[in-house]
Design a protein around this motif. Structure first.
Motif, PDB file in Angstrom:
ATOM      1  N   ARG A  90      47.961  28.196   7.465  1.00 14.58           N
ATOM      2  CA  ARG A  90      48.554  29.367   6.807  1.00 14.58           C
ATOM      3  C   ARG A  90      47.761  29.644   5.544  1.00 14.58           C
ATOM      4  NH1 ARG A  90      52.777  30.599   2.956  1.00 14.58           N
ATOM      5  NH2 ARG A  90      52.925  28.374   2.483  1.00 14.58           N
ATOM      6  N   THR A 105      50.741  24.748   9.474  1.00 16.48           N
ATOM      7  CA  THR A 105      51.879  25.393  10.118  1.00 16.48           C
ATOM      8  C   THR A 105      52.707  24.335  10.840  1.00 16.48           C
ATOM      9  OG1 THR A 105      50.599  25.838  12.118  1.00 16.48           O
ATOM     10  CG2 THR A 105      50.599  27.543  10.412  1.00 16.48           C
ATOM     11  N   ARG A 201      58.662  21.121   6.454  1.00 13.16           N
ATOM     12  CA  ARG A 201      57.713  22.221   6.657  1.00 13.16           C
ATOM     13  C   ARG A 201      58.299  23.277   7.607  1.00 13.16           C
ATOM     14  NH1 ARG A 201      53.225  19.454   6.740  1.00 13.16           N
ATOM     15  NH2 ARG A 201      52.133  20.270   4.916  1.00 13.16           N
ATOM     16  N   GLU A 202      59.074  22.835   8.603  1.00 10.93           N
ATOM     17  CA  GLU A 202      59.669  23.795   9.537  1.00 10.93           C
ATOM     18  C   GLU A 202      60.786  24.592   8.869  1.00 10.93           C
ATOM     19  OE1 GLU A 202      61.328  23.898  14.146  1.00 10.93           O
ATOM     20  OE2 GLU A 202      60.717  22.020  13.202  1.00 10.93           O
ATOM     21  N   GLU A 204      60.950  25.299   5.680  1.00  8.45           N
ATOM     22  CA  GLU A 204      60.274  26.233   4.787  1.00  8.45           C
ATOM     23  C   GLU A 204      59.716  27.425   5.561  1.00  8.45           C
ATOM     24  OE1 GLU A 204      56.577  26.255   1.566  1.00  8.45           O
ATOM     25  OE2 GLU A 204      57.136  24.431   2.627  1.00  8.45           O
ATOM     26  N   GLN A 205      59.203  27.180   6.773  1.00  8.05           N
ATOM     27  CA  GLN A 205      58.686  28.262   7.598  1.00  8.05           C
ATOM     28  C   GLN A 205      59.800  29.239   7.973  1.00  8.05           C
ATOM     29  OE1 GLN A 205      55.733  29.184   8.431  1.00  8.05           O
ATOM     30  NE2 GLN A 205      56.230  30.728   9.976  1.00  8.05           N
ATOM     31  N   ASN A 206      60.991  28.726   8.253  1.00 15.18           N
ATOM     32  CA  ASN A 206      62.108  29.610   8.585  1.00 15.18           C
ATOM     33  C   ASN A 206      62.477  30.506   7.409  1.00 15.18           C
ATOM     34  OD1 ASN A 206      62.261  28.496  11.126  1.00 15.18           O
ATOM     35  ND2 ASN A 206      63.911  27.086  10.629  1.00 15.18           N
ATOM     36  N   ARG A 208      60.407  31.427   5.058  1.00  7.38           N
ATOM     37  CA  ARG A 208      59.317  32.393   4.899  1.00  7.38           C
ATOM     38  C   ARG A 208      59.463  33.533   5.896  1.00  7.38           C
ATOM     39  NH1 ARG A 208      55.732  27.936   4.116  1.00  7.38           N
ATOM     40  NH2 ARG A 208      55.142  28.072   6.299  1.00  7.38           N
ATOM     41  N   GLN A 209      59.915  33.222   7.110  1.00  2.46           N
ATOM     42  CA  GLN A 209      60.147  34.281   8.091  1.00  2.46           C
ATOM     43  C   GLN A 209      61.228  35.244   7.605  1.00  2.46           C
ATOM     44  OE1 GLN A 209      57.216  33.995  10.266  1.00  2.46           O
ATOM     45  NE2 GLN A 209      58.820  35.010  11.442  1.00  2.46           N
ATOM     46  N   THR A 303      60.468  28.695  -2.124  1.00  3.41           N
ATOM     47  CA  THR A 303      60.441  29.801  -1.163  1.00  3.41           C
ATOM     48  C   THR A 303      61.734  30.607  -1.240  1.00  3.41           C
ATOM     49  OG1 THR A 303      59.006  28.503   0.299  1.00  3.41           O
ATOM     50  CG2 THR A 303      60.148  30.398   1.256  1.00  3.41           C
TER      51      THR A 303
END
Length: 481
Positions: A90, A105, A201-202, A204-206, A208-209, A303
């Protein structure tokens, strides 16, 4: 999810982890990302440093395998790995920075973890996992039992078992875990701790989405502001109130507890001193895994904070646009009034039954009040001969930050971490609010200090007049570097 033919075909086309496993240079990508991000638990790295590390690795591989094996530069490889059709890295620009940064990612981390599971382990422990299954099942049954009598019987049975165990220990009849059992449990702890870092990390990705969806809705929204905010806050509450959100919040609250961190630090130190564990191939980073959890959780919290900042900026922009529209309407009314000023209506165009009326036209009201200009006397009068005390000019408070830092280091000599409340409890404030502000300045510039907005602390001190003052602020935790 059912792994039928259609699902697997779609995953093969779209999932970044699958694309990584079948890539031509998969050994280069996996080895570099694993050694750079996963092993040292680096969440974010600036582009110049990442390019330098990749150039060193490429130089070593070209010396050993030949120059034609990897013909492209490190920057080209990194940009390619961050493309949408790859999705292994990313690439983004942090706030107030014009330098690109990279992060793994979640799909890439999952693929690397699966490849690590393919390597042969020293031994496969099963006892600890079986005990974990039994313990989780007991917690589920006990946690859902609504009958008080049944719960009391279960607690009494546990108490009786504990009493029998105490009697056996007092009689010298107790068993110790052998080396195999210790290694089995240590392996389970290490695996679970690393999986938690991947889960961060997962999560945080959610978030960010969600942040990306909010930005897209704000950019394309043409309806009422209230409807958009209702939809945005609904989506955010849905994530926060989901199973994943509640579990993360409970984990973060437990981790931020100083007592929990001290206990975890003490347990890890004792475990690493065991002979069975010290002779076992282990990940030394596990000894400081709770600090890695804090770092990863702080990225997730940032985030969420950026999402709130985006909503606040949207509200400010909307308020500015509404005020601008009102001013444009007022300017239009003024322009129309000026246009008909020389063409006043003639004849009886207004009549009332009363002999007189108090009429206040809208244009008679001023749009704003002129500021008052102070009248300054340019003449200087001779002052009286009375003496003026200058003592107040010399009674300035000078806060010694080095002394405050020394007090924090003294408290950290016996503990892994200490809160600002504990420091002030051992070293009370001598200069009141000024000294408290100095502590906040030290915490803001210390990269090992954490601000926990979910907990509020009250700090009390006594001023020069003997009055007690208090301040409420987020919990500040100083961690031993």
């Amino acid at each position: 999810m059912s792994l039928d033919f259609a699902t697997l075909s779609q995953l093969r086309r779209t999932h970044p982890g699958w694309r990584l496993l079948v890539a031509d240079h998969a050994p280069l990508v996996v080895s570099f990302l694993q050694q750079t991000f996963i092993e040292p638990n680096v969440r974010v790295m600036a582009q110049p440093e990442l390019e330098s590390r990749l150039e060193d690795l490429l130089f070593q591989l070209r010396e050993r395998e030949g120059d034609k094996l990897f013909p492209r530069s490190a920057r080209e490889y990194l940009d390619d790995w961050a493309q949408h059709d790859k999705g292994w890295l990313r690439k983004f620009y942090p706030p107030a920075s014009d330098e690109a940064h990279f992060d793994l990612t979640p799909a890439t981390e999952k693929a690397i973890a699966w490849l690590e599971s393919l390597t042969q382990r020293e031994f496969v422990g099963t006892e600890s996992r079986l005990l974990t299954v039994f313990e989780l099942l007991r917690q589920m049954i006990s946690g859902t039992e609504a009958d008080p009598d049944t719960r009391i019987r279960e607690l009494q049975a546990q108490r009786d078992e504990i009493d029998r165990e105490i009697e056996r220990v007092q009689a010298g009849d107790f068993k110790l875990l052998d080396d195999t059992a210790l290694r089995d449990r240590f392996q389970q702890v290490s695996s679970t701790a690393r999986e938690l870092l991947s889960d961060f990390r997962e999560v945080e990705q959610n978030f960010r989405q969600l942040d990306l969806q909010v930005r897209e809705q704000i950019a394309t929204w043409e309806g009422r502001k209230g409807e958009l905010l209702s939809r945005i806050f609904g989506e955010r509450d849905a994530i926060s109130d989901s199973d994943q959100g509640r579990s993360f919040r409970a984990f973060w609250d437990f981790l931020m507890s100083p007592a929990s961190q001290d206990e975890l630090t003490e347990l890890l130190e004792k475990v690493f001193e065991l002979d069975a564990v010290s002779s076992f191939e282990q990940d030394r980073r596990l000894k400081r895994i709770h600090y890695d959890w804090l770092d990863a959780g702080e990225h997730t919290q940032r985030t969420v904070a950026r999402l709130s900042q985006q909503l606040r900026r949207y509200l400010d922009d909307q308020a500015y646009l509404e005020n601008k529209r009102i001013m444009q309407m007022l300017d239009g009314i003024s322009a129309r009034a000026m246009a008909v000023r020389e063409q006043m209506p003639t004849g009886d165009f207004f009549s009332i039954e009363m002999p007189s009326a108090d009429i206040q036209l809208p244009m008679e009201r001023p749009l704003h009040n002129l500021p008052l200009k102070p009248m300054l006397d340019t003449e200087i009068e001779v002052a009286d001969s009375s003496e003026i005390s200058t003592e107040a000019l010399y009674n300035q408070i000078n806060i010694d930050k080095q002394r405050l830092k020394a007090q924090i280091r003294q408290c950290l000599q016996t503990q892994q971490q200490v809160s600002l409340t504990d420091v002030i409890g051992q070293h009370p404030l001598q200069h009141g609010l000024a000294e408290l502000v100095a502590y906040l300045s030290i915490a803001g510039s210390d990269r090992h200090a954490l601000f926990d907005d979910s907990h509020q602390d009250r700090i009390r001190w006594q001023d020069e007049d003997g009055l007690w003052r208090q301040a409420q602020l987020p919990r500040i935790i100083f961690i031993r570097p």
